[in-house]
Motif scaffolding. Structure first.
Motif, PDB file in Angstrom:
ATOM      1  N   THR A   1      11.981   3.899   1.840  1.00 34.28           N
ATOM      2  CA  THR A   1      11.606   4.712   0.686  1.00 34.28           C
ATOM      3  C   THR A   1      10.349   5.496   1.018  1.00 34.28           C
ATOM      4  OG1 THR A   1      10.332   2.887  -0.272  1.00 34.28           O
ATOM      5  CG2 THR A   1      12.618   3.130  -0.970  1.00 34.28           C
ATOM      6  N   ALA A   2      10.275   6.680   0.479  1.00 34.22           N
ATOM      7  CA  ALA A   2       9.103   7.542   0.664  1.00 34.22           C
ATOM      8  C   ALA A   2       8.480   7.793  -0.697  1.00 34.22           C
ATOM      9  CB  ALA A   2       9.511   8.857   1.322  1.00 34.22           C
TER      10      ALA A   2
ATOM     11  N   ASN B   1       7.931   3.131   3.163  1.00 36.18           N
ATOM     12  CA  ASN B   1       8.075   1.689   3.020  1.00 36.18           C
ATOM     13  C   ASN B   1       9.441   1.252   3.539  1.00 36.18           C
ATOM     14  OD1 ASN B   1       5.564   1.066   1.317  1.00 36.18           O
ATOM     15  ND2 ASN B   1       6.557   2.704   0.156  1.00 36.18           N
ATOM     16  N   LEU B   2       9.434   0.305   4.445  1.00 37.06           N
ATOM     17  CA  LEU B   2      10.663  -0.208   5.055  1.00 37.06           C
ATOM     18  C   LEU B   2      10.854  -1.664   4.649  1.00 37.06           C
ATOM     19  CD1 LEU B   2      12.987   0.187   7.197  1.00 37.06           C
ATOM     20  CD2 LEU B   2      11.390  -0.815   8.850  1.00 37.06           C
ATOM     21  N   ASN B   3      12.088  -1.967   4.184  1.00 39.85           N
ATOM     22  CA  ASN B   3      12.421  -3.346   3.838  1.00 39.85           C
ATOM     23  C   ASN B   3      13.766  -3.701   4.477  1.00 39.85           C
ATOM     24  OD1 ASN B   3      10.405  -4.426   1.677  1.00 39.85           O
ATOM     25  ND2 ASN B   3      10.836  -2.310   1.079  1.00 39.85           N
TER      26      ASN B   3
ATOM     27  N   GLY C   1       7.593  -3.322   6.045  1.00 37.38           N
ATOM     28  CA  GLY C   1       6.566  -2.547   6.727  1.00 37.38           C
ATOM     29  C   GLY C   1       6.270  -1.275   5.946  1.00 37.38           C
ATOM     30  N   SER C   2       5.054  -0.741   6.122  1.00 37.54           N
ATOM     31  CA  SER C   2       4.697   0.480   5.409  1.00 37.54           C
ATOM     32  C   SER C   2       3.671   1.276   6.210  1.00 37.54           C
ATOM     33  CB  SER C   2       4.143   0.147   4.018  1.00 37.54           C
ATOM     34  OG  SER C   2       2.917  -0.573   4.119  1.00 37.54           O
ATOM     35  N   TYR C   3       3.679   2.549   5.981  1.00 34.75           N
ATOM     36  CA  TYR C   3       2.679   3.444   6.562  1.00 34.75           C
ATOM     37  C   TYR C   3       2.258   4.389   5.463  1.00 34.75           C
ATOM     38  CZ  TYR C   3       0.405   6.941   9.455  1.00 34.75           C
ATOM     39  OH  TYR C   3      -0.509   7.809   9.986  1.00 34.75           O
TER      40      TYR C   3
ATOM     41  N   ALA D   1       1.045  -1.301   7.813  1.00 37.26           N
ATOM     42  CA  ALA D   1       1.168  -2.717   7.463  1.00 37.26           C
ATOM     43  C   ALA D   1       2.570  -3.205   7.781  1.00 37.26           C
ATOM     44  CB  ALA D   1       0.865  -2.918   5.978  1.00 37.26           C
ATOM     45  N   ALA D   2       2.660  -4.454   8.146  1.00 36.01           N
ATOM     46  CA  ALA D   2       3.954  -5.088   8.410  1.00 36.01           C
ATOM     47  C   ALA D   2       3.849  -6.551   8.027  1.00 36.01           C
ATOM     48  CB  ALA D   2       4.343  -4.955   9.876  1.00 36.01           C
TER      49      ALA D   2
END
Length: 445
Positions: free
Chosen positions: A54-55, A108-110, A290-292, A316-317
């Motif tokens: 998601t962005a 954001n990655l899940n 994870g997120s950037y 972050a992860a």
């Protein structure tokens, strides 16, 4: 040549009727679309095996005006032209139109690494649901083809009956002509002429009625194949029966190929997967995230601080574990209900299997009976044809009455129409038996 080509183009063969039905019948088109939906559902995009990304982005703008007062505060102000200073109240500080800007963006990655195998068995369940949908579509196609040939063979029967009645009317008209000649030459009475005319009227009515039935039935067939309602065509009246040896081989494998039993077995597999999906609630869920992110703040100057611009970058992860040790008994209840559903499906299979065996036995008996009736009716036509030809000769010689001749003619009509009915009844019985054995879509029509 043009006329012959036109007539040939208007013939609706069995193969062409099947093709039009498969391409245009609304019930089959709906079933095909349902298969496409099931195909989409069983794809990897609906499996839960892919991560979610998601962005997020945002922007805020704020404009403020502030006044800062200092009650009781004083400042020393020098007197112009002198070395002295005087005390005055500290003036207010005014900041007008101060702009504050904030910007942010993040990815954001899940991803679920493990969910108690629920995702795995649900994926298998969706694939089995697709197989079940295909079987349901096959059943729709089989039922539609049976409906098609029920109407198709009715058109063929009425077409042959029309030809029989046309020949009958022709003979009756010849009889009227002959009776008039005989009456003119004193070889017959007026009563014989009137009887012949009555028979012509009755034959004409029968022919008109049959023609109207034929027109109506052709409209029914046009609806099934999605032709124009008034489209004119002829049908194939040739019927071929499958050999008994081939039929016996189909019956032997009927339990393996019957579409109703195959659907039941598919439902059993789906119910089994439902149990395994429900049991996944007993196991933990492990996820990866994870997120950037990026943030920028643009702050205006204040009464005490200068303006500033701040940029922040965040990477972050993490790994998360969730284990629902007790959910109030919901998982236990779902597992129990899924097991009951599986048990019901297995009981239904035994019931359906028994019913299918009964239906096949009944259909086979009907088929054999109708074949025998057809054979008898064929012989009956030969017998009545011979009887009619002899009666016709004797009637010309004045050896039998017009009533006796008419009876021989009626007997022949009935024999021919009954033979037509028996022929198509036997073929439809064969098709019904083939459907029960799961072979309806595998034969040449």
């Amino acid at each position: 040549m043009v006329v012959a080509g036109s007539v040939a183009a208007q013939k609706l063969t069995k193969q062409e009727a099947i093709r039009l039905t498969l391409e245009n019948n609304y019930g089959i088109l709906i079933a095909t679309n349902t298969i496409e939906t099931a195909k989409n559902n069983k794809g990897i995009l609906n499996s839960g095996y892919l991560p979610t990304l998601t962005a997020n982005a945002g922007a805020n703008y704020q404009e403020t005006s502030t006044t800062t007062s200092f009650p009781g505060a004083t400042i020393r102000v020098p007197v112009e032209g002198t070395m002295d200073s005087i005390t005055r109240p500290r003036p207010d500080i005014e900041i007008l139109g101060a702009e504050t800007q904030r910007y942010n963006a993040s990815l954001n990655l899940n991803y679920t690494l493990f969910d108690g195998l629920g995702r795995y068995y649900n994926y298998k369940r969706l694939k089995e649901q697709y197989n079940l949908t295909e079987l349901q579509a096959r059943e729709t196609i089989e039922n539609t083809l049976l409906q098609l040939f029920t109407v198709y063979y009715e058109v063929a029967r009425l077409t042959e009956n029309e030809q029989i009645l046309e020949e009958t009317l022709r003979i009756s008209k010849e009889r009227v002509t002959r009776s008039n000649y005989q009456f003119e030459y004193g070889q017959n009475t007026k009563l014989n002429v009137l009887n012949a005319e009555v028979d012509v009227a009755n034959d004409s009515i029968n022919l008109i009625t049959t023609r109207q039935q034929l027109v109506n039935t052709k409209r029914d067939l046009n609806v099934i194949v999605d032709n124009e309602l008034e489209k004119q065509f002829s049908v194939d009246t040739i019927v071929k029966f499958i050999s008994r040896l081939e039929m016996d081989s189909y019956i032997e494998k009927s339990i393996e190929n019957n579409v109703t039993l195959l659907q039941n077995e598919s439902n059993i597999r789906i119910s089994d997967y439902d149990i395994k999906v429900s049991k996944s609630g007993y196991l933990p869920t492990i996820g990866l995230n994870g997120s950037y992110g990026w943030n920028e703040n643009r702050n205006p100057p204040s009464a005490f601080f200068p303006g500033n611009i701040g940029d922040t970058y965040t990477l972050a992860a993490g790994v998360s574990l969730s284990w629902n040790l007790f959910d109030g008994g919901g998982t236990i209840t779902r597992v129990k209900n899924a097991k009951i559903a599986l048990d019901n499906q297995e009981l239904a299979k035994l019931q359906v299997e028994q019913q299918v065996k009964r239906d096949i036995a009944n259909a086979l008996g009907n088929y054999e009976n109708r074949l025998k009736v057809y054979e008898i009716q064929q012989q009956n036509v030969v017998t009545n044809q011979n009887n009619f030809e002899r009666s016709k000769e004797r009637f010309k010689l004045g050896q039998i009455t017009s009533i006796e001749f008419r009876q021989a003619q009626i007997n022949l009509i009935n024999a021919k129409t009954n033979k037509n009915l028996a022929k198509y009844d036997a073929k439809l019985a064969e098709l019904q038996l083939l459907q029960l054995t799961g072979q309806l879509l595998n034969i040449e029509f």
